[in-house]
Design a protein around this motif. Structure first.
Motif, PDB file in Angstrom:
ATOM      1  N   VAL A   7      39.334  36.563  53.323  1.00 28.76           N
ATOM      2  CA  VAL A   7      40.742  36.466  53.728  1.00 28.76           C
ATOM      3  C   VAL A   7      41.544  35.693  52.683  1.00 28.76           C
ATOM      4  N   ILE A   8      40.995  34.584  52.216  1.00 28.86           N
ATOM      5  CA  ILE A   8      41.695  33.775  51.207  1.00 28.86           C
ATOM      6  C   ILE A   8      41.830  34.549  49.898  1.00 28.86           C
ATOM      7  N   GLY A   9      40.771  35.235  49.476  1.00 30.07           N
ATOM      8  CA  GLY A   9      40.821  36.006  48.236  1.00 30.07           C
ATOM      9  C   GLY A   9      41.868  37.102  48.284  1.00 30.07           C
ATOM     10  N   ILE A  10      41.981  37.793  49.429  1.00 31.34           N
ATOM     11  CA  ILE A  10      42.994  38.842  49.574  1.00 31.34           C
ATOM     12  C   ILE A  10      44.397  38.245  49.498  1.00 31.34           C
ATOM     13  N   ALA A  11      44.604  37.118  50.178  1.00 27.99           N
ATOM     14  CA  ALA A  11      45.925  36.480  50.156  1.00 27.99           C
ATOM     15  C   ALA A  11      46.308  36.060  48.741  1.00 27.99           C
ATOM     16  N   ILE A  12      45.343  35.542  47.996  1.00 30.18           N
ATOM     17  CA  ILE A  12      45.630  35.117  46.625  1.00 30.18           C
ATOM     18  C   ILE A  12      45.993  36.318  45.757  1.00 30.18           C
ATOM     19  N   THR A  13      45.199  37.374  45.833  1.00 29.40           N
ATOM     20  CA  THR A  13      45.412  38.504  44.922  1.00 29.40           C
ATOM     21  C   THR A  13      46.711  39.253  45.204  1.00 29.40           C
ATOM     22  N   LEU A  14      47.231  39.158  46.444  1.00 28.80           N
ATOM     23  CA  LEU A  14      48.457  39.870  46.797  1.00 28.80           C
ATOM     24  C   LEU A  14      49.725  39.068  46.507  1.00 28.80           C
ATOM     25  N   GLY A  15      49.591  37.847  46.047  1.00 24.06           N
ATOM     26  CA  GLY A  15      50.767  37.010  45.793  1.00 24.06           C
ATOM     27  C   GLY A  15      51.752  37.654  44.834  1.00 24.06           C
ATOM     28  N   SER A 159      43.881  42.245  41.651  1.00 26.73           N
ATOM     29  CA  SER A 159      45.134  42.902  41.270  1.00 26.73           C
ATOM     30  C   SER A 159      45.342  42.847  39.758  1.00 26.73           C
ATOM     31  N   LEU A 160      44.981  41.731  39.129  1.00 25.57           N
ATOM     32  CA  LEU A 160      45.137  41.593  37.683  1.00 25.57           C
ATOM     33  C   LEU A 160      44.173  42.511  36.943  1.00 25.57           C
TER      34      LEU A 160
END
Length: 214
Positions: A7-15, A159-160
């Motif tokens: 959950v944390i990884g998804i939130a970070i990558t979508l910033g 995402s990057l």
């Protein structure tokens, strides 16, 4: 731990902030090189935080309801509450026009060091801190925990990685589509930040309270 890290990884990558900046870097004269410097710096930052946590814990999770365990859960709870408050504040704040960042005009003159430093500045450190507090429960003698930590770092960078690969293999199409994506993110920046902050904040708050009373 695995679900929290996902959950944390998804939130970070979508910033939206770091993704918009990354697209700007890719559109520069040496875009692929600048993008790679940003990506590697971003990933190294995530790995460095996890390594520091593993050095502190010795790679062994603390006992349930011990002082270190309770402290890590309390840290996640504090971060969750802070994210909820921030998301609620951003939601109530009147929308503001978002112009291009001041360094946009000098993007073609940016160095790889500048791009790497930008990754450090734009990393959502509250979310990274939540990931670090979650990683306290990792047991490095278990292969699945190694995989979970590796997956978290890659997911938070996904995402990057996708944009850098796309720009390398289809530069013309990538330039048009990624800039269109950046324009959309700039128009919806506040909504994206509010949504990510509230969703992750509520998740961390609820799960941390459950862990404290369990």
């Amino acid at each position: 731990m695995v679900l929290d890290l996902a959950v944390i990884g998804i939130a970070i990558t979508l910033g939206p902030l770091h993704n918009s900046a990354f697209i700007l870097l890719l559109s520069a004269r040496r875009g692929l090189r600048l993008g790679l410097a940003f990506l590697l710096s971003w990933l190294v930052n995530l790995i460095a935080v996890i390594v520091c946590v593993m050095l502190l814990t010795g790679g062994q999770p603390p006992e349930h309801h011990s002082t270190p365990s309770t402290a890590s859960v309390a840290a996640k709870l504090a971060i969750g509450v802070a994210l909820v408050i921030y998301g609620a504040y951003r939601r109530r704040r009147p929308p503001r026009p978002h112009g291009p960042p001041r360094w946009h005009a000098r993007i073609d003159d940016a160095s790889t060091v500048t791009a790497a430093g930008l990754a450090w500045l734009l990393q959502p450190w509250a979310m990274v801190g939540a990931g670090a507090a979650t990683a306290v429960d990792a047991n490095l003698s278990a292969v699945e925990d190694w995989l979970a930590l590796t997956g978290y770092c890659l997911l938070a960078t996904l995402s990057l990685i996708v944009m850098e690969t796309y720009a390398r293999w289809a530069p013309t199409a990538a330039n048009a589509r990624l800039n269109a994506l950046r324009s959309w993110m700039d128009r919806h920046q506040d909504q994206l930040i509010v949504t990510l902050s509230l969703v992750l904040g509520l998740w961390l708050t609820a799960h941390s309270i459950y862990q404290l009373v369990d």
